[in-house]
Design a protein around this motif. Structure first.
Motif, short mmCIF file in Angstrom:
data_model
loop_
_atom_site.label_atom_id
_atom_site.label_comp_id
_atom_site.label_asym_id
_atom_site.label_seq_id
_atom_site.Cartn_x
_atom_site.Cartn_y
_atom_site.Cartn_z
N PRO A 66 -3.61 2.00 4.47
CA PRO A 66 -2.55 1.99 3.45
C PRO A 66 -1.79 0.67 3.39
O PRO A 66 -1.12 0.39 2.41
N ARG B 197 -2.04 -1.30 0.22
CA ARG B 197 -1.69 -0.55 -0.99
C ARG B 197 -1.25 -1.48 -2.11
O ARG B 197 -0.42 -2.37 -1.92
N ASP C 129 -0.75 -1.51 -6.77
CA ASP C 129 -0.56 -0.64 -7.93
C ASP C 129 -1.87 -0.39 -8.69
O ASP C 129 -2.09 0.68 -9.23
N GLU D 248 -6.21 -1.32 -8.63
CA GLU D 248 -7.38 -1.91 -8.00
C GLU D 248 -8.47 -2.08 -9.04
O GLU D 248 -8.67 -1.21 -9.88
N ARG E 22 -5.48 3.94 0.09
CA ARG E 22 -4.44 3.03 -0.43
C ARG E 22 -3.62 3.64 -1.56
O ARG E 22 -2.52 3.20 -1.84
N ARG E 23 -4.14 4.61 -2.25
CA ARG E 23 -3.45 5.36 -3.30
C ARG E 23 -2.90 4.52 -4.45
O ARG E 23 -1.75 4.66 -4.85
N PRO E 24 -3.71 3.62 -5.04
CA PRO E 24 -3.18 2.87 -6.19
C PRO E 24 -2.94 3.82 -7.36
O PRO E 24 -3.60 4.85 -7.48
#
Length: 161
Positions: free
Chosen positions: A40, A43, A45, A47, A82-84
């Motif tokens: 993470p 991370r 916004d 990708e 990473r949860r973009p």
């Protein structure tokens, strides 16, 4: 640009030169499967994933298909960590020539259940006025619960004087 993971020896140096010219100095990883990329700490916004696509292009004849799908799965695994808010996955339009291969590719993306996916086939020559036609497929993944359609548009910042 925070990081890049580039497997193509021909494109990598050109991409680096372009990013330097734009004032970026990203950390480079050799492969999309790099375990460090799944953290993470990387991370962002948005990708943009563009992996070697010879296995899907007409010139590639399906060579290294399983390796390319493993790379996509590794990139997807990192994406989940990473949860973009948004992901763009770009590849050769040749992917859509073979329904079985397309189904396997899209199954990997659908396994990222945190994202809603849409796909579009585009030709940069048509949209950007380039002299070479090289049709691409772009999958856009929007993290569930994060939609640009639900938010009021923000004004662009004023131009510097």
């Amino acid at each position: 640009v925070t990081f890049t993971a580039e497997g193509c020896e021909a494109v990598g140096p050109a991409g680096d030169a372009m990013l330097r010219a734009l004032g970026h100095s990203p950390r480079r990883f050799k492969r999309a499967e790099a375990a460090e990329l799944a953290a993470p700490a990387w991370r962002v916004d948005c990708e943009v994933v563009t992996l070697p696509c010879g296995a899907y292009s007409p010139a590639g004849n399906g060579k290294e298909l399983d390796a390319r799908l493993r790379e996509l799965a590794a990139a997807a695994s990192g994406m989940v960590a990473r949860r973009p808010a948004m992901v763009l996955v770009e590849t050769s339009a040749g992917l859509w020539r073979t329904p079985v291969v397309r189904a396997r590719y899209e199954a990997i993306l659908r396994a990222c259940e945190a994202y809603e996916w849409e796909a579009i086939r585009i030709d940069p020559a048509e949209h950007l006025g380039l002299g070479v036609s090289r049709t691409r497929v772009v999958y856009a993944g929007i993290r569930k619960g994060r939609s640009w359609r639900r938010q009021a548009p923000r004004p662009l910042p004023p131009r510097p004087s």
